[in-house]
Design an enzyme around this catalytic site. Structure first.
Site, mmCIF file in Angstrom:
data_model
loop_
_atom_site.group_PDB
_atom_site.id
_atom_site.type_symbol
_atom_site.label_atom_id
_atom_site.label_comp_id
_atom_site.label_asym_id
_atom_site.label_seq_id
_atom_site.Cartn_x
_atom_site.Cartn_y
_atom_site.Cartn_z
ATOM 1 N N CYS A 88 0.840 -1.204 0.000
ATOM 2 C CA CYS A 88 0.000 0.000 0.000
ATOM 3 C C CYS A 88 0.878 1.258 0.000
ATOM 4 O O CYS A 88 1.613 1.475 -0.944
ATOM 5 C CB CYS A 88 -0.983 -0.031 1.165
ATOM 6 S SG CYS A 88 -2.343 1.159 0.949
ATOM 7 N N HIS A 198 -3.691 -4.756 -0.803
ATOM 8 C CA HIS A 198 -3.353 -5.421 0.458
ATOM 9 C C HIS A 198 -3.452 -6.931 0.286
ATOM 10 O O HIS A 198 -4.555 -7.483 0.321
ATOM 11 C CB HIS A 198 -4.312 -4.982 1.568
ATOM 12 C CG HIS A 198 -4.105 -3.592 2.040
ATOM 13 N ND1 HIS A 198 -3.261 -3.286 3.090
ATOM 14 C CD2 HIS A 198 -4.623 -2.417 1.609
ATOM 15 C CE1 HIS A 198 -3.277 -1.971 3.286
ATOM 16 N NE2 HIS A 198 -4.088 -1.424 2.403
ATOM 17 N N GLU A 200 -2.757 -9.140 2.423
ATOM 18 C CA GLU A 200 -3.245 -9.727 3.678
ATOM 19 C C GLU A 200 -4.760 -9.621 3.812
ATOM 20 O O GLU A 200 -5.361 -10.277 4.672
ATOM 21 C CB GLU A 200 -2.551 -9.070 4.885
ATOM 22 C CG GLU A 200 -3.044 -7.685 5.257
ATOM 23 C CD GLU A 200 -2.444 -6.558 4.421
ATOM 24 O OE1 GLU A 200 -2.624 -5.389 4.804
ATOM 25 O OE2 GLU A 200 -1.795 -6.845 3.389
#
Length: 217
Positions: A88, A198, A200
């Site tokens: 990011c 992202h 994750e």
């Protein structure tokens, strides 16, 4: 992989006060690494991989990194061929400059380009799932060419002009996405990789991307 046979690779997640990074720590652990959230110089330099997270404004993230002398340690890893992954705003600060709300700030300058606002005719922040266009020989996106990833951002690098002056070096692999305009979703450049999205928060696809990166350490 540089980890000893039978052991997990070690990944340091850079701790410089960048908000909640625990989801990234947990995801990287699930992807198969031994993870430490740290600001310790020796750990940052010696881990098999370093993850640079980032949330918020470009200038604020750069100031926080500088306050922790992080650009120097990131730069030392890159110069030594030691893998680094930016996520990011941790992706954005690797470029030359960011301009947000009229405030310009210098980035690390590893890649050419300026982080600017997404077009005015689209909803921002760009929040949600989006497809990407990755090179066929991408390592990060191996097996993931039809998947979607989760984005949360209002700014991005929207052009790429890399001067490939050293013939012996492979050209960076650039992955694109689209939200009102094309923007850079990821870059792979030797030891240095980064994603605007992202991983994750990107479900199974993001987990596989992290595994791909960890496997390459």
């Amino acid at each position: 992989m540089s980890a000893a046979s039978g052991s997990k690779p070690t990944v340091a997640v850079l701790d410089y006060g960048s908000g909640n990074v625990h989801s990234a720590v947990r995801a990287i652990e699930r992807a198969g690494a031994e993870v430490e959230l740290t600001s310790d110089t020796e750990t940052i330099l010696n881990a098999d991989g370093l993850v640079v997270p980032g949330v918020g404004a470009f200038a604020a993230v750069m100031e926080a990194l500088k306050a922790n002398d992080a650009p120097r340690w990131i730069g030392r890893r890159i110069a030594g061929g030691r893998p680094v992954l930016g996520i990011c705003v941790g992706h954005q600060i690797l470029f030359e400059r960011g301009v947000e709300h009229g405030i310009a700030a210098d980035g690390m300058g590893e890649w050419p380009g300026e982080v600017t606002a997404l077009p005015e005719n689209v909803t921002v922040p760009h929040m949600g799932w989006n497809t990407v266009r990755a090179p066929q020989d991408s390592v990060l996106f191996q097996g993931l060419h039809d998947e979607r990833f989760y984005f949360v951002h209002s700014y991005a690098v929207q052009s790429w002009d890399f001067d490939q002056t050293i013939d012996s070096m492979a050209a960076p692999k650039v992955t694109w996405a689209h939200h009102g305009a094309d923007f850079i979703a990821a870059v792979e450049n030797g030891p240095l990789s980064a994603t605007q999205f992202h991983p994750e928060k990107s479900g199974d696809a993001g987990m596989q991307l992290l595994r791909n990166w960890i496997t390459s350490l």
